[in-house]
Write a protein that holds these residues in place. Structure first.
Motif, PDB file in Angstrom:
ATOM      1  N   HIS A  56      83.084  27.477 -11.715  1.00 31.78           N
ATOM      2  CA  HIS A  56      82.452  26.786 -12.842  1.00 31.78           C
ATOM      3  C   HIS A  56      82.910  25.330 -12.922  1.00 31.78           C
ATOM      4  CE1 HIS A  56      81.411  30.889 -14.133  1.00 31.78           C
ATOM      5  NE2 HIS A  56      80.485  30.309 -14.873  1.00 31.78           N
ATOM      6  N   ALA A  57      84.194  25.093 -12.661  1.00 31.68           N
ATOM      7  CA  ALA A  57      84.711  23.723 -12.703  1.00 31.68           C
ATOM      8  C   ALA A  57      84.076  22.868 -11.604  1.00 31.68           C
ATOM      9  CB  ALA A  57      86.234  23.733 -12.554  1.00 31.68           C
ATOM     10  N   ALA A  58      83.939  23.431 -10.410  1.00 31.30           N
ATOM     11  CA  ALA A  58      83.339  22.692  -9.297  1.00 31.30           C
ATOM     12  C   ALA A  58      81.862  22.403  -9.561  1.00 31.30           C
ATOM     13  CB  ALA A  58      83.497  23.475  -8.001  1.00 31.30           C
ATOM     14  N   ILE A  59      81.166  23.357 -10.152  1.00 30.22           N
ATOM     15  CA  ILE A  59      79.749  23.146 -10.463  1.00 30.22           C
ATOM     16  C   ILE A  59      79.587  22.049 -11.515  1.00 30.22           C
ATOM     17  CG2 ILE A  59      77.734  24.197 -11.560  1.00 30.22           C
ATOM     18  CD1 ILE A  59      78.492  26.817 -10.175  1.00 30.22           C
ATOM     19  N   ALA A  60      80.465  22.057 -12.514  1.00 35.18           N
ATOM     20  CA  ALA A  60      80.414  21.007 -13.543  1.00 35.18           C
ATOM     21  C   ALA A  60      80.707  19.643 -12.935  1.00 35.18           C
ATOM     22  CB  ALA A  60      81.414  21.327 -14.650  1.00 35.18           C
ATOM     23  N   ARG A  61      81.681  19.589 -12.034  1.00 37.69           N
ATOM     24  CA  ARG A  61      82.012  18.318 -11.371  1.00 37.69           C
ATOM     25  C   ARG A  61      80.860  17.860 -10.491  1.00 37.69           C
ATOM     26  NH1 ARG A  61      86.183  20.029  -9.277  1.00 37.69           N
ATOM     27  NH2 ARG A  61      85.727  20.164  -7.053  1.00 37.69           N
ATOM     28  N   ARG A  62      80.252  18.789  -9.774  1.00 37.05           N
ATOM     29  CA  ARG A  62      79.119  18.445  -8.921  1.00 37.05           C
ATOM     30  C   ARG A  62      77.947  17.900  -9.738  1.00 37.05           C
ATOM     31  NH1 ARG A  62      76.732  23.313  -5.592  1.00 37.05           N
ATOM     32  NH2 ARG A  62      76.056  23.910  -7.678  1.00 37.05           N
ATOM     33  N   THR A  63      77.683  18.528 -10.880  1.00 41.05           N
ATOM     34  CA  THR A  63      76.590  18.068 -11.747  1.00 41.05           C
ATOM     35  C   THR A  63      76.832  16.647 -12.233  1.00 41.05           C
ATOM     36  OG1 THR A  63      76.169  20.347 -12.484  1.00 41.05           O
ATOM     37  CG2 THR A  63      75.323  18.569 -13.869  1.00 41.05           C
ATOM     38  N   ALA A  64      78.094  16.366 -12.615  1.00 37.51           N
ATOM     39  CA  ALA A  64      78.430  15.026 -13.107  1.00 37.51           C
ATOM     40  C   ALA A  64      78.309  13.990 -12.000  1.00 37.51           C
ATOM     41  CB  ALA A  64      79.841  15.034 -13.683  1.00 37.51           C
TER      42      ALA A  64
END
Length: 234
Positions: free
Chosen positions: A48-56
């Motif tokens: 979830h953290a990686a997906i949030a970082r990727r989205t940003a």
């Protein structure tokens, strides 16, 4: 259940080598299950953290870097026809891999035309910043995939360990029932340890009891002669 059964077995050691071997094996399985549980939870959190970082990062690449590049190229296309159609924004939505491929291609084109683009306002650090942003986007995607693999792999390992532990607990059960055949207290404690409530569904609400509707109150019948009877005729 396996941990409760293990706690009971460790609190009631026996000299039997077979019993000791099964308990030792169960202890290893419980320890491995604890490690797999941690990996499953952290894998989910890291994904979830990686997906949030990727989205940003994706949003930053599109709205800051690629948008500047496309606007400058469009403005300069009349004087520099070689820029026409070379730089177009990727869709706001769409597969992350497709976005990464598009951003990488635009970076390569911008690098090839960096002197011309710099002369019309691209910025001194644009190429370096976009290069780092594309690398960050690629890494965030790789981190999300790795974390997902850890989560799924740990879940599969837990399922396998649960099956093995269930067999070992059932083997220990044969020892306990023989050893404590005349010890009602020990047998009750063992049965409690082996008790497995479930299946457990997180967040499931209890089904409310259905209360039957009250029976309808009968309508009172008025006293008097019944129409059509001999009394009415008279």
């Amino acid at each position: 259940m396996a941990r409760r059964a293990l706690d009971f077995a460790l609190a009631h050691p026996q000299a039997d080598a077979g019993y000791t071997a099964v308990v030792s094996r169960l202890q290893q399985e419980v320890a491995q299950a604890d490690q797999a549980s941690v990996l499953q939870d952290t894998g989910d959190e890291r994904e979830h953290a990686a997906i949030a970082r990727r989205t940003a990062v994706r949003q930053e690449v599109r709205t800051q870097h690629l948008l500047r590049l496309t606007r400058l190229a469009k403005r300069a296309a009349k004087e520099h026809p070689e820029l026409a159609g070379r730089f177009t924004l990727p869709p706001t939505r769409g597969p992350n891999r497709a976005f990464l491929v598009k951003a990488t291609a635009m970076l390569q084109d911008a690098t090839a035309q960096k002197d011309l683009l710099a002369s019309i306002g691209l910025g001194d650090t644009f190429i370096a910043e976009l290069t780092q942003a594309v690398a960050d986007l690629d890494k965030a995607t790789a981190d999300a995939h790795a974390a997902r693999a850890d989560h799924v792999g740990a879940a599969a390992q837990l399922e396998q360990l649960a099956a093995l532990a269930a067999v070992d607990v059932s083997v220990i059960d044969t020892y306990v029932r023989r050893i404590y055949a005349n010890d009602a207290m020990a047998l009750a404690a063992w049965k409690s340890a082996r008790n497995l409530a479930g299946p457990y569904t997180p967040g499931a609400a209890a089904t409310p009891a259905v209360v039957p509707a009250p029976a309808p109150t009968p309508t009172p019948v008025a006293e008097g002669p019944v129409p059509g009877s001999s009394e009415t005729v008279a």
